[in-house]
Scaffold this motif. Structure first.
Motif, short mmCIF file in Angstrom:
data_model
loop_
_atom_site.label_atom_id
_atom_site.label_comp_id
_atom_site.label_asym_id
_atom_site.label_seq_id
_atom_site.Cartn_x
_atom_site.Cartn_y
_atom_site.Cartn_z
N PRO A 1 -5.82 26.55 31.19
CA PRO A 1 -5.55 25.11 31.24
C PRO A 1 -5.33 24.54 29.84
O PRO A 1 -5.39 25.27 28.85
CB PRO A 1 -6.85 24.57 31.84
N GLN A 2 -5.06 23.23 29.79
CA GLN A 2 -4.92 22.58 28.50
C GLN A 2 -6.27 22.60 27.78
O GLN A 2 -7.31 22.34 28.38
CB GLN A 2 -4.45 21.14 28.67
N VAL A 3 -6.24 22.91 26.49
CA VAL A 3 -7.51 23.13 25.79
C VAL A 3 -7.64 22.34 24.49
O VAL A 3 -8.70 22.33 23.88
CB VAL A 3 -7.73 24.63 25.49
N GLY A 4 -6.60 21.69 24.00
CA GLY A 4 -6.73 20.89 22.80
C GLY A 4 -6.24 21.59 21.55
O GLY A 4 -5.68 22.68 21.59
N GLU A 5 -6.47 20.95 20.39
CA GLU A 5 -6.05 21.52 19.11
C GLU A 5 -6.77 22.85 18.88
O GLU A 5 -7.97 22.98 19.13
CB GLU A 5 -6.37 20.55 17.98
N ALA A 6 -6.03 23.84 18.36
CA ALA A 6 -6.56 25.20 18.29
C ALA A 6 -6.70 25.68 16.85
O ALA A 6 -5.91 25.31 15.98
CB ALA A 6 -5.67 26.16 19.06
N GLN A 7 -7.69 26.52 16.64
CA GLN A 7 -7.88 27.27 15.41
C GLN A 7 -8.00 28.74 15.81
O GLN A 7 -9.04 29.18 16.31
CB GLN A 7 -9.15 26.81 14.68
N LEU A 8 -6.92 29.51 15.64
CA LEU A 8 -6.93 30.92 16.02
C LEU A 8 -7.88 31.67 15.10
O LEU A 8 -7.84 31.52 13.88
CB LEU A 8 -5.52 31.50 15.94
N ALA B 1 -9.22 35.10 20.39
CA ALA B 1 -10.30 34.12 20.42
C ALA B 1 -9.93 32.96 19.50
O ALA B 1 -9.40 33.17 18.41
CB ALA B 1 -11.61 34.75 19.95
N PHE B 2 -10.19 31.73 19.98
CA PHE B 2 -9.89 30.57 19.14
C PHE B 2 -10.86 29.44 19.45
O PHE B 2 -11.48 29.39 20.52
CB PHE B 2 -8.44 30.11 19.32
N ALA B 3 -11.02 28.56 18.48
CA ALA B 3 -11.80 27.34 18.67
C ALA B 3 -10.85 26.21 18.99
O ALA B 3 -9.73 26.16 18.49
CB ALA B 3 -12.60 27.03 17.41
N SER B 4 -11.31 25.27 19.82
CA SER B 4 -10.45 24.15 20.19
C SER B 4 -11.24 22.85 20.16
O SER B 4 -12.48 22.85 20.23
CB SER B 4 -9.85 24.35 21.59
N ARG B 5 -10.50 21.76 20.08
CA ARG B 5 -11.10 20.43 20.12
C ARG B 5 -10.16 19.47 20.83
O ARG B 5 -8.97 19.43 20.53
CB ARG B 5 -11.38 19.91 18.71
N CYS B 6 -10.70 18.70 21.77
CA CYS B 6 -9.91 17.70 22.47
C CYS B 6 -9.87 16.42 21.64
O CYS B 6 -10.92 15.93 21.20
CB CYS B 6 -10.50 17.40 23.84
N GLY B 7 -8.67 15.90 21.46
CA GLY B 7 -8.54 14.70 20.64
C GLY B 7 -9.22 13.49 21.21
O GLY B 7 -9.80 12.69 20.49
N ALA B 8 -9.20 13.34 22.55
CA ALA B 8 -9.77 12.15 23.17
C ALA B 8 -11.30 12.20 23.18
O ALA B 8 -11.97 11.25 22.77
CB ALA B 8 -9.24 11.99 24.58
N SER B 9 -11.86 13.31 23.63
CA SER B 9 -13.32 13.41 23.78
C SER B 9 -13.99 13.98 22.55
O SER B 9 -15.18 13.76 22.33
CB SER B 9 -13.64 14.29 24.99
N GLY B 10 -13.26 14.74 21.73
CA GLY B 10 -13.86 15.40 20.58
C GLY B 10 -14.66 16.63 20.95
O GLY B 10 -15.30 17.25 20.10
N GLU B 11 -14.63 17.02 22.23
CA GLU B 11 -15.38 18.20 22.67
C GLU B 11 -14.84 19.45 22.00
O GLU B 11 -13.64 19.67 21.93
CB GLU B 11 -15.28 18.34 24.20
N GLN B 12 -15.75 20.28 21.52
CA GLN B 12 -15.38 21.53 20.87
C GLN B 12 -15.72 22.70 21.79
O GLN B 12 -16.78 22.72 22.43
CB GLN B 12 -16.09 21.67 19.53
#
Length: 390
Positions: free
Chosen positions: A167-174, A185-196
């Motif tokens: 699914p959509q997961v937000g801004e990514a850091q591979l 494996a990557f870290a992500s953050r949603c712009g609206a909620s800020g959830e990591q």
């Protein structure tokens, strides 16, 4: 007991350390190679357009360049032409560590007009060094939508395969590409909620599985990760296996940072003694720290340095013989305040075996190489350095 044997050169088989240099005043940015004795600097790029940005999901260097697994090549991104300020890059290059063989791999300007707000994201090498993966991010009302793009580095005309992630997961850091499972494996953050979140992408299908996580540290082989975990007793460090269920293998009864080895199993855990929220000088005085070695399959940690307050371990060399370490260099008498004089930190190249010993700080400093000028602490101590080149 501290070891006193003489110190061998730190050079080994390495060509040097790759870092980003930015002119001030001005916005020119280029990649440079610094010899491991700290004395010689050679420009790897001279366009002044190298992209540089950070993602808040993880601590680490700038995202505008990535070193190949064997340390012989560098992929780097540039901002060329008329580019919106929010767009990190639009052209991707590869170059050999000695400056030869420079080649353009991707030029996003050659593609159809992108959707409004489209951003080129982070990129990473495949484990065998034959491909590069990068993501494009399209903002939306919730999480950003990502598409993964694979580039064949070896072909004369780079062949690009792309597909959306679900699914959509937000801004990514591979972070890491696993060869055994062909997953990223990557870290992500949603712009609206800020959830990591910590996410794992199946490269062949584009399917993504995710779990909430802050500041993940993923092993170089992409099999495990250390994450911050919250328990009734407070924040703890948890070891996850990056399988279908993100199985928790072990929870440490302390909080801190983890730096993975590359060739050796496990890595080095920096246990940080948390400061009380009511402490007046919390955040402006270095908290007590200890270093211990941890290996998969065991629940025991081997203490290697009881007093590590002065050291922030950033990365190990690909052969695990060296470490980039930010070391407190003393007090800054120009930054006096309510809690006393400020602190200065300086980046050093240190032998791993010296770091993982009770060698006194003064002797360790004498046997290490200072790589940059002292900078105020707290603050980023490694943002310019990307790693070792052969």
């Amino acid at each position: 007991m501290a070891r006193t044997r003489s110190s061998e050169p730190l050079t080994g088989s390495w060509r040097g350390l790759l870092y980003l240099r930015q002119e001030r005043p001005g916005s020119r940015r280029d990649l440079w190679l610094q010899s491991l004795d700290g004395q010689r600097h050679v420009a790897l790029t001279d366009s002044g357009r190298v992209a540089a940005w950070n993602r808040p999901q993880v601590e680490g260097p700038i995202n505008g360049a990535s070193i190949s697994p064997d340390g012989t090549r560098v992929a780097y991104a540039e901002r060329q032409g008329d580019l919106a300020s929010a767009q990190p890059w639009n052209v991707l290059f590869v170059v050999n560590a000695d400056g030869t063989g420079r080649r353009k791999l991707v030029d996003l300007r050659d593609l159809p007009p992108p959707p409004a707000g489209l951003r080129a994201g982070t990129f990473i090498w495949s484990p065998d060094g034959t491909r590069l993966a990068y993501v494009l991010e399209t903002p939306g009302p919730g999480c950003a939508a990502l598409s993964l793009h694979l580039v064949d580095v070896a072909s004369a005309q780079a062949q690009v395969a792309d597909f959306p992630l679900s699914p959509q997961v937000g801004e990514a850091q591979l972070l890491a590409w696993s060869s055994s499972r062909n997953e990223i494996a990557f870290a992500s953050r949603c712009g609206a909620s800020g959830e990591q979140r910590l996410c794992v992408l199946e490269v062949s299908t584009g399917k993504v599985r995710a779990r909430p996580s802050e500041g993940p540290s993923v092993s170089p082989d992409g099999v495990r990760a250390f994450v911050a975990a919250t328990s009734p007793a407070g924040r703890r460090a948890a070891l996850l296996k990056l399988d279908e269920a993100f199985t928790i293998e072990h929870t440490l009864e302390s909080s801190g940072r983890f730096t993975w080895y590359h060739q050796r199993p496990g890595g080095l855990f920096t246990e940080v003694t948390p400061e009380r929220a009511t402490t007046e000088c919390a955040g402006v005085t270095p908290p007590p720290q200890r270093l211990s070695r941890w290996e998969p399959g065991t629940r025991a940690r081997q203490p290697v340095r009881q007093d590590a307050t002065a050291f922030t371990v950033l990365a190990f060399s690909p052969d695990d013989t060296q470490a980039l370490v930010s070391i407190l260099a003393g007090r800054d008498d120009t930054q006096a305040g309510f809690c006393g004089e400020g602190w200065l930190q300086r980046l050093h190249l240190v032998r791993r075996e010296d770091l993982e010993s009770e060698l006194p700080r003064e002797q360790l400093l004498a046997r290490s190489v200072a790589l940059a000028k002292a900078q105020p602490w707290p603050g980023p101590g490694n943002a310019r350095y990307l790693g070792w080149l052969r």
